[in-house]
Design a protein around this motif. Sequence first.
Motif, PDB file in Angstrom:
ATOM      1  N   THR A  77       0.859  -1.185   0.000  1.00 19.43           N
ATOM      2  CA  THR A  77       0.000   0.000   0.000  1.00 19.43           C
ATOM      3  C   THR A  77       0.897   1.238   0.000  1.00 19.43           C
ATOM      4  O   THR A  77       1.554   1.516   1.002  1.00 19.43           O
ATOM      5  N   LYS A  98       2.112   4.903   0.357  1.00 19.15           N
ATOM      6  CA  LYS A  98       1.643   6.080   1.117  1.00 19.15           C
ATOM      7  C   LYS A  98       2.394   7.344   0.688  1.00 19.15           C
ATOM      8  O   LYS A  98       2.082   8.432   1.148  1.00 19.15           O
ATOM      9  N   SER A 111      -9.562   7.287   2.946  1.00 19.95           N
ATOM     10  CA  SER A 111     -10.872   6.999   3.527  1.00 19.95           C
ATOM     11  C   SER A 111     -11.528   8.151   4.266  1.00 19.95           C
ATOM     12  O   SER A 111     -12.707   8.055   4.614  1.00 19.95           O
ATOM     13  N   ARG A 156       3.896  -6.927   9.880  1.00 24.22           N
ATOM     14  CA  ARG A 156       2.894  -7.962  10.148  1.00 24.22           C
ATOM     15  C   ARG A 156       3.122  -8.530  11.540  1.00 24.22           C
ATOM     16  O   ARG A 156       4.266  -8.678  11.967  1.00 24.22           O
TER      17      ARG A 156
HETATM   18  C1  LIG Z   1     -11.576  -0.025   5.157  1.00 20.48           C
HETATM   19  C2  LIG Z   1     -10.129   0.392   5.109  1.00 20.48           C
HETATM   20  C3  LIG Z   1      -9.821   1.730   4.993  1.00 20.48           C
HETATM   21  C4  LIG Z   1      -8.485   2.143   4.961  1.00 20.48           C
HETATM   22  N1  LIG Z   1      -8.200   3.480   4.819  1.00 20.48           N
HETATM   23  C5  LIG Z   1      -6.909   3.888   4.760  1.00 20.48           C
HETATM   24  C6  LIG Z   1      -6.581   5.265   4.564  1.00 20.48           C
HETATM   25  O1  LIG Z   1      -7.447   6.120   4.475  1.00 20.48           O
HETATM   26  N2  LIG Z   1      -5.276   5.610   4.503  1.00 20.48           N
HETATM   27  C7  LIG Z   1      -4.275   4.673   4.611  1.00 20.48           C
HETATM   28  O2  LIG Z   1      -3.102   5.046   4.510  1.00 20.48           O
HETATM   29  N3  LIG Z   1      -4.554   3.362   4.797  1.00 20.48           N
HETATM   30  C8  LIG Z   1      -5.841   2.953   4.867  1.00 20.48           C
HETATM   31  N4  LIG Z   1      -6.133   1.630   5.055  1.00 20.48           N
HETATM   32  C9  LIG Z   1      -5.023   0.688   5.323  1.00 20.48           C
HETATM   33  C10 LIG Z   1      -4.317   0.221   4.088  1.00 20.48           C
HETATM   34  O3  LIG Z   1      -5.255  -0.158   3.100  1.00 20.48           O
HETATM   35  C11 LIG Z   1      -3.398  -0.965   4.367  1.00 20.48           C
HETATM   36  O4  LIG Z   1      -4.143  -2.106   4.683  1.00 20.48           O
HETATM   37  C12 LIG Z   1      -2.409  -0.745   5.489  1.00 20.48           C
HETATM   38  O5  LIG Z   1      -1.685   0.411   5.227  1.00 20.48           O
HETATM   39  C13 LIG Z   1      -1.447  -1.947   5.602  1.00 20.48           C
HETATM   40  O6  LIG Z   1      -0.809  -2.145   4.398  1.00 20.48           O
HETATM   41  P1  LIG Z   1      -0.919  -3.488   3.581  1.00 20.48           P
HETATM   42  O7  LIG Z   1      -2.352  -3.882   3.499  1.00 20.48           O
HETATM   43  O8  LIG Z   1      -0.343  -3.145   2.254  1.00 20.48           O
HETATM   44  O9  LIG Z   1      -0.111  -4.481   4.323  1.00 20.48           O
HETATM   45  C14 LIG Z   1      -7.453   1.190   5.062  1.00 20.48           C
HETATM   46  C15 LIG Z   1      -7.776  -0.171   5.166  1.00 20.48           C
HETATM   47  C16 LIG Z   1      -9.096  -0.582   5.183  1.00 20.48           C
HETATM   48  C17 LIG Z   1      -9.414  -2.064   5.277  1.00 20.48           C
END
Ligand SMILES: Cc1cc2nc3c(=O)[nH]c(=O)nc-3n(C[C@H](O)[C@H](O)[C@H](O)COP(=O)(O)O)c2cc1C
Length: 318
Positions: free
Chosen positions: A91, A93, A257, A309
């Motif tokens: 993800t 950033k 989000s 993790r």
């Molecule tokens: C419903 C939901 C909303 C999320 N909103 C954000 C967000 O607004 N900003 C953000 O940086 N990560 C957000 N995340 C987290 C990332 O999608 C991500 O899961 C997290 O940074 C961990 O990274 P990885 O899934 O790549 O391991 C959200 C996750 C979920 C499930």
Amino acid sequence: MPSFSLLRDRERLQPESDPYGRQVVIGHGAFIELLVMALAQQGVLASVQLWPQGELASEPRHWQHVPVARLRLSGGGAPDPLFAQVLRRRTPKQRFDIGRPVSADMLQGLTAVAPTGGAVQSGGTVDMARVRVLRKLCAAAARVEMATPGTALENLRLLRVGPQEILEHRDGFSINDPALRIAIALGQFDRSVPAAEDSPPFRQACQMFEDQANTAMGFVWLSTRGNSRTDQIAAGRAFVRQQLRATDLGVGMHPMSQPLEEFAEMAPHHAAAHDLLLGTAPPRDARSPTVQMMCRLGHPMAPVPAAPRRALGDFVMA
Ligand SMILES: Cc1cc2nc3c(=O)[nH]c(=O)nc-3n(C[C@H](O)[C@H](O)[C@H](O)COP(=O)(O)O)c2cc1C
């Protein structure tokens, strides 16, 4: 037939930014999808029964400790081509490259993950006039989240600064900013009170969100016709598939989000998001059309680090 239950972690809620637990349920959907794919890869077919003891109530403070899902396992799972992306998925950033557009073909490849007529719909845009409007919405909404004492404190509670804190917790929001680490070492960063709007930590956090928003080269979103717990699970399953597809296509996809959050101070942006993305009023109940996920798209300028993790043994019970 072997089976197991998926229970939620009672300690991991964000009542200020996620007052109805919508986002946390989406996260469970993403987890279920990855689990089903991983089992299929081993030739195991998982049939998922959601809410075997009833749906979660509308507010997390009334949630019982009941399973989100029961998975029954049998032979015959067919490997999913997207599984190859699971360990490559990241993800992003950081800022995206504003010199590299996201093509309409790429966007089409992403929205195709949610087929028309299915439980989840996907829309998106790479039209820069529209992207600019959504950039502004995301930056403004992030500012509201930071300036609202409840959500600001919740974020501070989940902030992990520097390798030691990041490795100790392996969750929350990881930041490795040297200035912030120095401020913490000197006892100059108080996490028990929200940062004042003119303070360096507030301005830095604002800058980070603005960099994310203002380098978006496209947006993609997922919506459901209603907003039931089952809709939220379906959205989470579609979200992770979309991010796996983005990985395969070589484009960064990052949830933004804040405009979708349901706390009172966010209401104008929540309404604007529904108007801009679906042309509807903001959802009122479980039967209202709801934008479940909104993500920026673009090309990261450096390799994206993997998020930490926790050890498997921390959340598996035999
Ligand atoms: C419903 C939901 C909303 C999320 N909103 C954000 C967000 O607004 N900003 C953000 O940086 N990560 C957000 N995340 C987290 C990332 O999608 C991500 O899961 C997290 O940074 C961990 O990274 P990885 O899934 O790549 O391991 C959200 C996750 C979920 C499930």
